[in-house]
Design a protein around this motif. Structure first.
Motif, PDB file in Angstrom:
ATOM      1  N   GLY A  47       8.061  66.857  -0.886  1.00 35.75           N
ATOM      2  CA  GLY A  47       8.183  66.592  -2.319  1.00 35.75           C
ATOM      3  C   GLY A  47       9.482  67.123  -2.894  1.00 35.75           C
ATOM      4  O   GLY A  47      10.092  66.477  -3.750  1.00 35.75           O
ATOM      5  N   ALA A  48       9.918  68.282  -2.421  1.00 37.69           N
ATOM      6  CA  ALA A  48      11.173  68.860  -2.905  1.00 37.69           C
ATOM      7  C   ALA A  48      12.362  67.957  -2.569  1.00 37.69           C
ATOM      8  O   ALA A  48      13.271  67.774  -3.387  1.00 37.69           O
ATOM      9  CB  ALA A  48      11.383  70.244  -2.309  1.00 37.69           C
ATOM     10  N   LYS A  49      12.363  67.389  -1.363  1.00 37.45           N
ATOM     11  CA  LYS A  49      13.455  66.493  -0.968  1.00 37.45           C
ATOM     12  C   LYS A  49      13.476  65.239  -1.839  1.00 37.45           C
ATOM     13  O   LYS A  49      14.543  64.785  -2.271  1.00 37.45           O
ATOM     14  CB  LYS A  49      13.305  66.107   0.504  1.00 37.45           C
ATOM     15  N   LEU A  50      12.299  64.702  -2.097  1.00 42.03           N
ATOM     16  CA  LEU A  50      12.220  63.512  -2.957  1.00 42.03           C
ATOM     17  C   LEU A  50      12.716  63.833  -4.361  1.00 42.03           C
ATOM     18  O   LEU A  50      13.461  63.042  -4.967  1.00 42.03           O
ATOM     19  CB  LEU A  50      10.777  63.008  -3.017  1.00 42.03           C
ATOM     20  N   LEU A  51      12.300  64.986  -4.888  1.00 40.77           N
ATOM     21  CA  LEU A  51      12.692  65.369  -6.236  1.00 40.77           C
ATOM     22  C   LEU A  51      14.188  65.642  -6.320  1.00 40.77           C
ATOM     23  O   LEU A  51      14.856  65.200  -7.270  1.00 40.77           O
ATOM     24  CB  LEU A  51      11.906  66.608  -6.671  1.00 40.77           C
ATOM     25  N   GLN A  52      14.734  66.351  -5.348  1.00 43.53           N
ATOM     26  CA  GLN A  52      16.165  66.653  -5.347  1.00 43.53           C
ATOM     27  C   GLN A  52      16.992  65.384  -5.270  1.00 43.53           C
ATOM     28  O   GLN A  52      18.019  65.242  -5.952  1.00 43.53           O
ATOM     29  CB  GLN A  52      16.501  67.585  -4.173  1.00 43.53           C
ATOM     30  N   SER A  53      16.548  64.428  -4.462  1.00 40.46           N
ATOM     31  CA  SER A  53      17.259  63.161  -4.333  1.00 40.46           C
ATOM     32  C   SER A  53      17.237  62.378  -5.643  1.00 40.46           C
ATOM     33  O   SER A  53      18.261  61.833  -6.080  1.00 40.46           O
ATOM     34  CB  SER A  53      16.622  62.333  -3.209  1.00 40.46           C
ATOM     35  N   ALA A  54      16.060  62.354  -6.286  1.00 41.17           N
ATOM     36  CA  ALA A  54      15.934  61.624  -7.549  1.00 41.17           C
ATOM     37  C   ALA A  54      16.749  62.285  -8.651  1.00 41.17           C
ATOM     38  O   ALA A  54      17.377  61.599  -9.479  1.00 41.17           O
ATOM     39  CB  ALA A  54      14.462  61.540  -7.950  1.00 41.17           C
TER      40      ALA A  54
ATOM     41  N   GLU B 268       9.825  57.722 -12.894  1.00 40.52           N
ATOM     42  CA  GLU B 268      10.378  58.157 -11.611  1.00 40.52           C
ATOM     43  C   GLU B 268       9.626  59.365 -11.072  1.00 40.52           C
ATOM     44  O   GLU B 268       9.369  59.460  -9.870  1.00 40.52           O
ATOM     45  CB  GLU B 268      11.868  58.485 -11.767  1.00 40.52           C
ATOM     46  N   PHE B 269       9.279  60.282 -11.976  1.00 35.84           N
ATOM     47  CA  PHE B 269       8.562  61.478 -11.548  1.00 35.84           C
ATOM     48  C   PHE B 269       7.173  61.111 -11.021  1.00 35.84           C
ATOM     49  O   PHE B 269       6.723  61.657 -10.004  1.00 35.84           O
ATOM     50  CB  PHE B 269       8.449  62.465 -12.708  1.00 35.84           C
ATOM     51  N   GLN B 270       6.504  60.188 -11.681  1.00 36.35           N
ATOM     52  CA  GLN B 270       5.191  59.746 -11.212  1.00 36.35           C
ATOM     53  C   GLN B 270       5.287  59.045  -9.862  1.00 36.35           C
ATOM     54  O   GLN B 270       4.399  59.177  -9.008  1.00 36.35           O
ATOM     55  CB  GLN B 270       4.547  58.816 -12.248  1.00 36.35           C
ATOM     56  N   ALA B 271       6.380  58.307  -9.659  1.00 32.18           N
ATOM     57  CA  ALA B 271       6.587  57.635  -8.378  1.00 32.18           C
ATOM     58  C   ALA B 271       6.777  58.653  -7.250  1.00 32.18           C
ATOM     59  O   ALA B 271       6.316  58.443  -6.123  1.00 32.18           O
ATOM     60  CB  ALA B 271       7.798  56.710  -8.460  1.00 32.18           C
ATOM     61  N   ILE B 272       7.442  59.758  -7.585  1.00 31.92           N
ATOM     62  CA  ILE B 272       7.626  60.824  -6.586  1.00 31.92           C
ATOM     63  C   ILE B 272       6.283  61.442  -6.233  1.00 31.92           C
ATOM     64  O   ILE B 272       5.990  61.704  -5.058  1.00 31.92           O
ATOM     65  CB  ILE B 272       8.586  61.904  -7.121  1.00 31.92           C
ATOM     66  N   ILE B 273       5.454  61.684  -7.229  1.00 32.53           N
ATOM     67  CA  ILE B 273       4.121  62.251  -6.988  1.00 32.53           C
ATOM     68  C   ILE B 273       3.326  61.340  -6.052  1.00 32.53           C
ATOM     69  O   ILE B 273       2.689  61.804  -5.092  1.00 32.53           O
ATOM     70  CB  ILE B 273       3.361  62.459  -8.312  1.00 32.53           C
ATOM     71  N   LYS B 274       3.374  60.057  -6.309  1.00 36.39           N
ATOM     72  CA  LYS B 274       2.644  59.097  -5.473  1.00 36.39           C
ATOM     73  C   LYS B 274       3.191  59.096  -4.053  1.00 36.39           C
ATOM     74  O   LYS B 274       2.426  59.065  -3.073  1.00 36.39           O
ATOM     75  CB  LYS B 274       2.742  57.703  -6.079  1.00 36.39           C
ATOM     76  N   ALA B 275       4.515  59.131  -3.922  1.00 34.00           N
ATOM     77  CA  ALA B 275       5.137  59.146  -2.595  1.00 34.00           C
ATOM     78  C   ALA B 275       4.889  60.457  -1.861  1.00 34.00           C
ATOM     79  O   ALA B 275       4.990  60.522  -0.632  1.00 34.00           O
ATOM     80  CB  ALA B 275       6.641  58.903  -2.724  1.00 34.00           C
ATOM     81  N   ASN B 276       4.547  61.505  -2.624  1.00 33.47           N
ATOM     82  CA  ASN B 276       4.293  62.822  -2.038  1.00 33.47           C
ATOM     83  C   ASN B 276       2.792  63.076  -1.885  1.00 33.47           C
ATOM     84  O   ASN B 276       2.325  64.209  -2.020  1.00 33.47           O
ATOM     85  CB  ASN B 276       4.918  63.921  -2.912  1.00 33.47           C
ATOM     86  N   HIS B 277       2.046  62.015  -1.615  1.00 33.12           N
ATOM     87  CA  HIS B 277       0.610  62.109  -1.348  1.00 33.12           C
ATOM     88  C   HIS B 277      -0.140  62.716  -2.531  1.00 33.12           C
ATOM     89  O   HIS B 277      -1.051  63.543  -2.363  1.00 33.12           O
ATOM     90  CB  HIS B 277       0.358  62.937  -0.077  1.00 33.12           C
ATOM     91  N   ASP B 278       0.284  62.321  -3.738  1.00 33.80           N
ATOM     92  CA  ASP B 278      -0.344  62.755  -4.994  1.00 33.80           C
ATOM     93  C   ASP B 278      -0.203  64.258  -5.252  1.00 33.80           C
ATOM     94  O   ASP B 278      -0.980  64.842  -6.015  1.00 33.80           O
ATOM     95  CB  ASP B 278      -1.826  62.368  -5.033  1.00 33.80           C
ATOM     96  N   GLN B 279       0.809  64.867  -4.654  1.00 31.69           N
ATOM     97  CA  GLN B 279       1.111  66.275  -4.909  1.00 31.69           C
ATOM     98  C   GLN B 279       2.317  66.379  -5.839  1.00 31.69           C
ATOM     99  O   GLN B 279       3.320  65.700  -5.638  1.00 31.69           O
ATOM    100  CB  GLN B 279       1.425  67.007  -3.599  1.00 31.69           C
ATOM    101  N   VAL B 280       2.199  67.228  -6.868  1.00 28.82           N
ATOM    102  CA  VAL B 280       3.308  67.420  -7.805  1.00 28.82           C
ATOM    103  C   VAL B 280       4.449  68.137  -7.085  1.00 28.82           C
ATOM    104  O   VAL B 280       4.245  69.215  -6.519  1.00 28.82           O
ATOM    105  CB  VAL B 280       2.871  68.232  -9.035  1.00 28.82           C
ATOM    106  N   PRO B 281       5.643  67.559  -7.070  1.00 33.51           N
ATOM    107  CA  PRO B 281       6.763  68.188  -6.356  1.00 33.51           C
ATOM    108  C   PRO B 281       7.352  69.358  -7.132  1.00 33.51           C
ATOM    109  O   PRO B 281       7.310  69.391  -8.360  1.00 33.51           O
ATOM    110  CB  PRO B 281       7.773  67.047  -6.243  1.00 33.51           C
ATOM    111  N   THR B 282       7.874  70.311  -6.399  1.00 35.32           N
ATOM    112  CA  THR B 282       8.568  71.451  -6.997  1.00 35.32           C
ATOM    113  C   THR B 282       9.846  71.698  -6.232  1.00 35.32           C
ATOM    114  O   THR B 282       9.973  71.318  -5.071  1.00 35.32           O
ATOM    115  CB  THR B 282       7.708  72.724  -6.966  1.00 35.32           C
ATOM    116  N   LEU B 283      10.792  72.342  -6.877  1.00 32.40           N
ATOM    117  CA  LEU B 283      12.025  72.729  -6.201  1.00 32.40           C
ATOM    118  C   LEU B 283      11.787  74.029  -5.437  1.00 32.40           C
ATOM    119  O   LEU B 283      10.902  74.809  -5.796  1.00 32.40           O
ATOM    120  CB  LEU B 283      13.153  72.887  -7.220  1.00 32.40           C
ATOM    121  N   PRO B 284      12.550  74.277  -4.380  1.00 33.67           N
ATOM    122  CA  PRO B 284      12.336  75.493  -3.585  1.00 33.67           C
ATOM    123  C   PRO B 284      12.577  76.755  -4.400  1.00 33.67           C
ATOM    124  O   PRO B 284      13.369  76.765  -5.344  1.00 33.67           O
ATOM    125  CB  PRO B 284      13.349  75.356  -2.444  1.00 33.67           C
TER     126      PRO B 284
END
Length: 209
Positions: free
Chosen positions: A116-123, A138-154
Motif C-alpha cells: 500500500g505504501a508503494k501504491l500511495l507514494q507512486s500516486a 484515487e485514494f479509494q482506488a489505492i485502497i481497493k488495489a491494496n486488498h481493501d487496506q488503507v495505505p500509510t507511508l512508512p
C-alpha cells in the motif's frame, strides 16, 4: 453437630480449598519487576518479546519481514479472523491462509502495508508532478488495489518500544506474558520449540492509547 453447623463447616472447607489453590497457582507464577531480568526462566522469554518488538519497529519503516520467523510461529493458539484470513489469502494465497497462524498473519500484514505504501507514494508523486493534490477517487482506488487496506507511508524512524511486564507465567514449554507496550495491555502466548521461545500469539487485553 447440627445441620446448620455442618453447612458452615463445609463452606469453610470450600473457602480454604479455594485459597490453597489460588496460593498454589500464584506460587508457580513469575512476577515481573525488579527481579525479572535476573530470573533464569523469565529472561529468555523477555529477550524474545523485546526482539520481536524491535523487528516490528523495523518492519513499520522498511516492511522487511525476513526476521519474523525467528520470533513468531504458526500454531493453533492463534485463530485468524475472517478479515485476516482474507488478507493473508490476497497476499500469500489461499493455501497459506488455511494454515496461517500468528507468524503468517504478521508477515501478511506488513507485506500489505508495504504494498500500500508503494501504491500511495507512486500516486502522490504522479499528482505532485501534475501540480495537484491526490483526489479522493484515487485514494479509494489505492485502497481497493491494496486488498481493501488503507495505505500509510512508512514510519520516518524506527521506534523503540519499551515493555512493562505485569506477569510471566511459565509452565513447561509454554509461557503466558502479560505486559504493557505503551498502547495497550497485551497478553502473549509463547512456546518453546527445540529450546527456543517463539511467540504464538499476542492479544490486546485493554487499549489505553
Amino acid at each position: 453437630m447440627s445441620r446448620k453447623s455442618l453447612s458452615l463447616a463445609v463452606i469453610l472447607l470450600v473457602v480454604v480449598a479455594i485459597l490453597i489453590a489460588a496460593w498454589s497457582a500464584q506460587s508457580n507464577r513469575i512476577r515481573a519487576g525488579s527481579e525479572a531480568p535476573n530470573s533464569p526462566e523469565a529472561a529468555p522469554v523477555k529477550t524474545v518479546m523485546e526482539r520481536a518488538y524491535d523487528l516490528i519497529g523495523t518492519a513499520a519503516q522498511t516492511y522487511d519481514v525476513s526476521g519474523f520467523a525467528t520470533v513468531f510461529v504458526d500454531t493453533a493458539d492463534y485463530q485468524l479472523t475472517t478479515k485476516q484470513q482474507e488478507g493473508v489469502a490476497a497476499i500469500l494465497g489461499a493455501e497459506a491462509a488455511q494454515r496461517a497462524g500468528y507468524l503468517t498473519a504478521m508477515q501478511a500484514h506488513y507485506m500489505s502495508l508495504g504494498h500500500g505504501a508503494k501504491l500511495l507514494q507512486s500516486a502522490l508523486a504522479k499528482a505532485k508532478a501534475e501540480g495537484r493534490e491526490l483526489s479522493a477517487e484515487e485514494f479509494q482506488a489505492i485502497i481497493k488495489a491494496n486488498h481493501d487496506q488503507v495505505p500509510t507511508l512508512p514510519s520516518p524512524v524506527v521506534a523503540k518500544t519499551n515493555l512493562t511486564y505485569e506477569s510471566i507465567e511459565i509452565a513447561g514449554d509454554r509461557a503466558t506474558v502479560r505486559y504493557d507496550d505503551g498502547a495497550a495491555l497485551q497478553e502473549a502466548i509463547l512456546l518453546k520449540i527445540k529450546g527456543q521461545w517463539y511467540i504464538a500469539g499476542i492479544t490486546p487485553v485493554w487499549a489505553h492509547f
